[in-house]
Design an enzyme around this catalytic site. Structure first.
Site, PDB file in Angstrom:
ATOM      1  CG  HIS A  43      -0.491   0.509   2.463  1.00  0.00           C
ATOM      2  ND1 HIS A  43      -0.099  -0.292   3.511  1.00  0.00           N
ATOM      3  CD2 HIS A  43      -0.320   1.785   2.910  1.00  0.00           C
ATOM      4  CE1 HIS A  43       0.287   0.455   4.526  1.00  0.00           C
ATOM      5  NE2 HIS A  43       0.167   1.716   4.188  1.00  0.00           N
ATOM      6  CG  ASP A  56      -0.092  -3.660   2.863  1.00  0.00           C
ATOM      7  OD1 ASP A  56       0.395  -3.295   1.774  1.00  0.00           O
ATOM      8  OD2 ASP A  56      -0.288  -2.897   3.829  1.00  0.00           O
ATOM      9  N   GLY A  73       3.245   6.101   8.789  1.00  0.00           N
ATOM     10  CA  GLY A  73       4.645   6.319   8.433  1.00  0.00           C
ATOM     11  C   GLY A  73       5.536   5.144   8.813  1.00  0.00           C
ATOM     12  CB  SER A 110       3.063   1.739   6.305  1.00  0.00           C
ATOM     13  OG  SER A 110       1.831   1.882   6.924  1.00  0.00           O
TER      14      SER A 110
HETATM   15  C1  4AZ Z   1      -0.755   3.894   8.732  1.00  0.00           C
HETATM   16  O1  4AZ Z   1      -1.629   4.715   8.510  1.00  0.00           O
HETATM   17  C2  4AZ Z   1      -0.830   3.065   9.967  1.00  0.00           C
HETATM   18  N1  4AZ Z   1      -1.451   1.373  14.624  1.00  0.00           N
HETATM   19  C3  4AZ Z   1       0.132   2.118  10.223  1.00  0.00           C
HETATM   20  C4  4AZ Z   1       0.067   1.352  11.377  1.00  0.00           C
HETATM   21  C5  4AZ Z   1      -0.965   1.535  12.252  1.00  0.00           C
HETATM   22  C6  4AZ Z   1      -1.936   2.480  12.011  1.00  0.00           C
HETATM   23  C7  4AZ Z   1      -1.865   3.255  10.858  1.00  0.00           C
HETATM   24  C8  4AZ Z   1      -1.023   0.685  13.482  1.00  0.00           C
HETATM   25  O2  4AZ Z   1       0.186   3.748   7.964  1.00  0.00           O
END
Ligand code: 4AZ
Length: 250
Positions: A46, A99, A199, A201
């Site tokens: 993503h 993902d 961030g 991610s």
């Molecule tokens: C994001 O938006 C995101 N709490 C990544 C991880 C989590 C929440 C949001 C986990 O990239």
């Protein structure tokens, strides 16, 4: 990362920063990743919302970076040769199923990519028998937000500790219900004080198994950050071992 602490990259030497170059040459941080071999970084699909039209030439990967906005003696920078998104990546239910993505780094003139150092090192991938028990302590690291809703992310690499959650708990109605598929793992804490956030991610959920650091998950999603009964959700790397091997040889 919410509720954790600043960590030198030497403590998480496989963490990659994935950067994107805009038309006006501005470079913006996009996602985390993890180095799984000299020329390959594992991250989240993503992170590339343009899908098949993604332009590799706009991306850069930095390894060995404790602070995003400062050059680092340990830093190694690469252009990206190829971005491979998982063919079954699917966000129709808003849950980022499958993902996971692989980035091939562009090799230097000597044909090599990342070189091992105190700040740059590969992480192991899960093998057979790496079915870790519920409650197993693991760690996350990234340059993501320190609180949900902040407009800026962290300038420094941060770390936190989270424990693996049971799949049936995470998929229960008062947690995420049917959004959780068998391709996902959840991790959190009893007190909900530490979590990944926007961030982070693409970065790894790493667990220490027999003295080796194993990337068990890829930071994927969650509702908010460090919220009660809303743990971090991770792509379950174990399910992609064949796919990863097929493309990278790892
Ligand atoms: C994001 O938006 C995101 N709490 C990544 C991880 C989590 C929440 C949001 C986990 O990239």
């Amino acid at each position: 990362i919410v509720g954790g602490s600043v960590a030198p990259v030497e403590s998480h030497p496989w963490v990659a920063a994935i950067l994107w170059r805009g038309r006006s040459k501005d470079v913006v941080f996009r996602c985390g990743g993890s180095l799984i071999s000299s020329c390959w970084v594992m991250t989240a699909a993503h992170c590339f919302p343009d899908g098949s039209r993604v332009n590799e030439r706009r991306f850069m990967v930095s390894l060995g970076k404790s602070a995003l906005n400062q050059s680092d003696a340990l830093e190694q920078k690469f252009r990206v040769d190829k971005i491979i998104l998982h063919p079954d990546f699917n966000n129709e239910l808003g849950n980022y199923d499958n993902d996971i993505a692989l980035l091939k780094l562009k090799s230097k003139k000597d044909g090599r990519c990342a070189r091992d150092s105190v700040g740059v090192r590969r992480v192991c991938l899960p093998g057979e028998g790496h079915n870790l028990p519920v409650g197993f302590p693991c760690e996350i690291a990234g340059y993501g937000k320190e609180k949900h809703g902040l407009w800026y992310h962290s300038q420094f690499l941060r770390q936190a500790r989270v424990n693996l959650l049971a799949a049936d708990v995470c998929g229960a109605d008062d947690y995420y219900g049917d959004k959780i598929t068998s391709n996902m793992l959840c991790a959190g804490r009893d007190d909900w004080t530490q979590d990944a956030c926007e961030g982070d991610s693409g970065g790894p959920l790493v667990c220490q198994v027999d003295g080796r650091f194993v990337a068990v998950g890829v930071v994927s999603w969650g509702e908010g950050c460090a919220r009660e009964r809303r743990p971090g959700v991770y792509a379950k790397v174990h399910n992609y071992r064949q796919w990863i091997r097929q493309h990278t040889g790892v």
